[in-house]
Design a protein around this motif. Sequence first.
Motif, PDB file in Angstrom:
ATOM      1  N   GLU A  40       0.844  -1.306   0.072  1.00 25.47           N
ATOM      2  CA  GLU A  40      -0.012   0.023  -0.042  1.00 25.47           C
ATOM      3  C   GLU A  40       0.739   1.229   0.011  1.00 25.47           C
ATOM      4  OE1 GLU A  40      -4.318   1.067   2.063  1.00 25.47           O
ATOM      5  OE2 GLU A  40      -2.412   0.583   3.443  1.00 25.47           O
ATOM      6  N   ASN A  41       2.169   1.116   0.692  1.00 27.63           N
ATOM      7  CA  ASN A  41       2.925   2.403   0.758  1.00 27.63           C
ATOM      8  C   ASN A  41       4.460   1.895   0.519  1.00 27.63           C
ATOM      9  OD1 ASN A  41       1.085   4.309   1.550  1.00 27.63           O
ATOM     10  ND2 ASN A  41       0.467   3.166   3.433  1.00 27.63           N
ATOM     11  N   SER A  42       5.278   2.938   0.379  1.00 24.08           N
ATOM     12  CA  SER A  42       6.559   2.483   0.173  1.00 24.08           C
ATOM     13  C   SER A  42       7.572   1.935   1.255  1.00 24.08           C
ATOM     14  CB  SER A  42       7.314   3.785  -0.477  1.00 24.08           C
ATOM     15  OG  SER A  42       7.194   4.748   0.248  1.00 24.08           O
ATOM     16  N   THR A  91      -2.977   0.373  -8.218  1.00 26.92           N
ATOM     17  CA  THR A  91      -1.782   0.939  -7.873  1.00 26.92           C
ATOM     18  C   THR A  91      -1.338   0.327  -6.672  1.00 26.92           C
ATOM     19  OG1 THR A  91      -2.661   2.880  -6.815  1.00 26.92           O
ATOM     20  CG2 THR A  91      -2.394   3.119  -9.269  1.00 26.92           C
ATOM     21  N   GLY A  92       0.182   0.673  -6.286  1.00 28.10           N
ATOM     22  CA  GLY A  92       0.959   0.369  -5.172  1.00 28.10           C
ATOM     23  C   GLY A  92       2.177   0.152  -5.382  1.00 28.10           C
ATOM     24  N   TYR A  93       3.161  -0.316  -4.456  1.00 29.29           N
ATOM     25  CA  TYR A  93       4.370  -0.074  -4.547  1.00 29.29           C
ATOM     26  C   TYR A  93       5.117  -1.648  -4.438  1.00 29.29           C
ATOM     27  CZ  TYR A  93       3.865   4.796  -3.143  1.00 29.29           C
ATOM     28  OH  TYR A  93       3.324   6.151  -3.263  1.00 29.29           O
ATOM     29  N   ILE A  94       6.214  -1.575  -5.278  1.00 25.72           N
ATOM     30  CA  ILE A  94       6.927  -3.067  -5.490  1.00 25.72           C
ATOM     31  C   ILE A  94       8.381  -2.555  -5.162  1.00 25.72           C
ATOM     32  CG2 ILE A  94       5.205  -4.073  -6.776  1.00 25.72           C
ATOM     33  CD1 ILE A  94       7.160  -3.847  -9.136  1.00 25.72           C
ATOM     34  N   TYR A  95       9.181  -3.601  -4.913  1.00 31.06           N
ATOM     35  CA  TYR A  95      10.751  -3.186  -4.224  1.00 31.06           C
ATOM     36  C   TYR A  95      11.274  -3.106  -5.740  1.00 31.06           C
ATOM     37  CZ  TYR A  95      14.776  -3.250  -1.366  1.00 31.06           C
ATOM     38  OH  TYR A  95      15.886  -3.051  -0.708  1.00 31.06           O
ATOM     39  N   ALA A  96      12.057  -2.032  -5.699  1.00 28.67           N
ATOM     40  CA  ALA A  96      12.887  -1.597  -7.244  1.00 28.67           C
ATOM     41  C   ALA A  96      13.804  -2.777  -7.903  1.00 28.67           C
ATOM     42  CB  ALA A  96      13.781  -0.596  -6.896  1.00 28.67           C
ATOM     43  N   ASP A  97      14.468  -3.532  -7.071  1.00 34.16           N
ATOM     44  CA  ASP A  97      15.297  -4.459  -7.646  1.00 34.16           C
ATOM     45  C   ASP A  97      14.610  -5.655  -8.168  1.00 34.16           C
ATOM     46  OD1 ASP A  97      14.788  -6.097  -5.383  1.00 34.16           O
ATOM     47  OD2 ASP A  97      16.725  -5.991  -4.731  1.00 34.16           O
ATOM     48  N   ARG A  98      13.162  -5.676  -8.181  1.00 33.75           N
ATOM     49  CA  ARG A  98      12.718  -6.749  -8.660  1.00 33.75           C
ATOM     50  C   ARG A  98      11.896  -6.553 -10.161  1.00 33.75           C
ATOM     51  NH1 ARG A  98      14.595  -8.702  -4.588  1.00 33.75           N
ATOM     52  NH2 ARG A  98      13.557 -10.171  -3.222  1.00 33.75           N
ATOM     53  N   ILE A  99      12.523  -5.393 -10.541  1.00 32.70           N
ATOM     54  CA  ILE A  99      11.662  -4.542 -11.771  1.00 32.70           C
ATOM     55  C   ILE A  99      12.618  -4.840 -13.157  1.00 32.70           C
ATOM     56  CG2 ILE A  99      11.228  -2.384 -13.204  1.00 32.70           C
ATOM     57  CD1 ILE A  99      10.045  -1.367 -10.363  1.00 32.70           C
ATOM     58  N   LEU A 100      12.090  -5.544 -13.980  1.00 29.08           N
ATOM     59  CA  LEU A 100      12.815  -5.515 -15.328  1.00 29.08           C
ATOM     60  C   LEU A 100      12.014  -4.948 -16.414  1.00 29.08           C
ATOM     61  CD1 LEU A 100      14.955  -7.094 -17.040  1.00 29.08           C
ATOM     62  CD2 LEU A 100      13.269  -9.016 -17.247  1.00 29.08           C
TER      63      LEU A 100
END
Length: 212
Positions: A40-42, A91-100
């Motif tokens: 829900e949040n960062s 919408t929401g937040y995910i951890y940056a190093d999981r993004i490709l």
Amino acid sequence: MKPKFLSLISFFCCIFTINAQYKAPFAIIKDKDGYVNVRENSSIKSKIIDKIYLNQVFEDQRHFGSSTRDWIYISYGVKYDKKTQYFKEKTGYIYADRILYLENLPQLKKRVINKNNIEFNGNGIKMILKFGKFNNQFHIIKKSNGYVEKIDNEIPWGIDGILPEPFIEIKTIHLIINDKEFSFPKNSLQGIYQPTTENIYVSTRSALSLFL
């Protein structure tokens, strides 16, 4: 965003805004578990509200949310709000190093045949797209407060609620993988508008995962 699936082939179409050259930062996840939590949040302590799965496409929207170096605000589809009776972005937040990011994946070579035909090739894969003018007589358009809400019962992507002129749609997509041919059914192309020879590319994660 609008995910499309055909047999074992994961297929995603992304059309960009018609009045800008902004290239939307679409992405998928990279995680050995096959999913990542959407919060829900960062913060790692924030409530888990959903999950993003392997090859599910989402958009990096850090310019709208409260993103940090480690947490990125994303949108990943729509949901119906019973209270307002409107569709809202998920919408929401995910951890940056999981993004490709899709633009960092291998891409098929593009050949523009003419303004309404594009061909992509590479690694035993050929994809041919044909565009054409949208004909109102063959579609059902639903408006709300003067804006286009749905076309053929699908939320339209690429028009920002207004029918532009000219209004272009994808007519056909023909796919050949190692001499095996696939054709996309007409209803799988609904809701995707304003393609051009400049704003489309094809990224590949494997022969069975193509992102357009």
